[in-house]
Design a protein around this motif. Structure first.
Motif, PDB file in Angstrom:
ATOM      1  N   LYS A  18      -2.860  29.316 -52.986  1.00  0.00           N
ATOM      2  CA  LYS A  18      -1.556  29.965 -53.200  1.00  0.00           C
ATOM      3  C   LYS A  18      -0.391  29.058 -52.846  1.00  0.00           C
ATOM      4  CE  LYS A  18      -3.880  33.509 -54.322  1.00  0.00           C
ATOM      5  NZ  LYS A  18      -4.099  33.804 -55.729  1.00  0.00           N
ATOM      6  N   TYR A 214      -6.505  32.728 -51.205  1.00  0.00           N
ATOM      7  CA  TYR A 214      -6.491  34.100 -51.717  1.00  0.00           C
ATOM      8  C   TYR A 214      -5.286  34.824 -51.097  1.00  0.00           C
ATOM      9  CZ  TYR A 214     -11.327  33.160 -53.203  1.00  0.00           C
ATOM     10  OH  TYR A 214     -12.448  32.631 -53.781  1.00  0.00           O
ATOM     11  N   ASP A 215      -5.518  36.018 -50.527  1.00  0.00           N
ATOM     12  CA  ASP A 215      -4.422  36.773 -49.902  1.00  0.00           C
ATOM     13  C   ASP A 215      -4.430  36.606 -48.382  1.00  0.00           C
ATOM     14  OD1 ASP A 215      -6.834  38.049 -49.577  1.00  0.00           O
ATOM     15  OD2 ASP A 215      -6.064  40.062 -49.924  1.00  0.00           O
ATOM     16  N   LYS A 216      -4.977  35.473 -47.905  1.00  0.00           N
ATOM     17  CA  LYS A 216      -5.102  35.244 -46.457  1.00  0.00           C
ATOM     18  C   LYS A 216      -4.338  33.993 -46.038  1.00  0.00           C
ATOM     19  CE  LYS A 216      -8.365  38.404 -46.258  1.00  0.00           C
ATOM     20  NZ  LYS A 216      -7.851  39.741 -46.061  1.00  0.00           N
TER      21      LYS A 216
END
Ligand code: SAM
Length: 237
Positions: A18, A214-216
């Protein structure tokens, strides 16, 4: 020389990465990085990839779209040389290039059609999430793999560091197991590359770093024994 051919994205690449920090410097180094390439209109027809499933690897030509606004430089300081020596832009894989074009060989896991969208499932990429793909081609080993080739300053894969996990990090990974079953392997393969800027490597470094996967957000620091993952938090990206 004037050149009139218009270049447009044929697809968009979705990856765990990201932000640029932490992305491996070449493909093939982080095999647990899984993602996909989704064809864009008017190229999003299954016929345009017919036969591609016969190949284990593909070339992705892409735009270094996050760096285009910063232009290019005649010389660059490759991280391989500790950031101390300059080489010509065309003698490196710098992301600051006249036409901002990157090229990577990635693993092709499969081709699928989902709700009218055509996806190439891939692994081991070095691309930022959302990267525009300019072209896709099969990797042809008899011609593309040159086993006797000289690799200049990048002849060997980069040196890696051991990666250890704190108890907190292990617990965080366990909590995320449902949505990200391969998170620990991904973090290990990403961080063992030591994503820090080259000039940081020779000195004692007390900083806590953060890599977005990811979303971490993965929080980590460096010790004399290698990298320690402190915790994994919900991401803000
Ligand atoms: N394998 C490609 C090549 O040789 O052309 C890329 C090599 S380049 C050194 C890899 C780096 O590009 C990654 O570590 C990441 O920091 C950066 N990168 C990846 N996708 C990008 C994008 N869409 N825009 C800008 N930089 C990107």
């Amino acid at each position: 020389m004037a050149f009139t051919n218009q270049v447009q994205a044929v697809a968009i690449c979705r990856t765990p990465y990201k932000q640029k920090f932490g992305i491996p410097r070449q493909p093939g180094l982080v095999k647990s990085a899984h993602g996909y390439v989704e064809l864009q209109a008017p190229f999003n027809h299954i016929d345009s990839v017919r036969g591609l499933e016969q190949y284990s690897h593909i070339w992705l030509l892409f735009s270094f779209h996050e760096n285009l606004a910063q232009g290019w430089k005649t010389t660059v300081r490759p991280p391989r040389l500790g950031g101390n020596e300059k080489l010509g832009v065309f003698a490196t894989r710098s992301t600051f290039r006249p036409n901002g074009i990157g090229q990577s060989v990635v693993e092709l896991i499969g081709v699928e059609q989902l709700n009218g969208k055509v996806r190439l499932n891939i692994a081991a990429m070095d691309l930022l999430d959302g990267t525009p793909i300019l072209d896709i081609k099969p990797y042809i080993p008899f011609s593309d793999a040159i086993t006797s080739a000289q690799g200049g300053i990048a002849h060997e894969a980069p040196h890696t560091l051991p990666v250890n996990f704190s108890e907190q990090a292990i617990a965080d990974i366990h909590s995320a197991k449902q949505s990200h079953p391969n998170l620990q392997a991904l973090i290990t393969e990403v961080l063992c590359q030591d994503p820090r800027p080259a000039y940081k490597r020779a000195k004692q470094d007390l900083k806590q770093y953060q890599v977005a996967l990811y979303d971490k957000d993965v929080l980590w620091h460096v010790t004399d024994d290698g990298i320690v993952v402190d915790a994994i938090r919900p991401g803000v990206v």
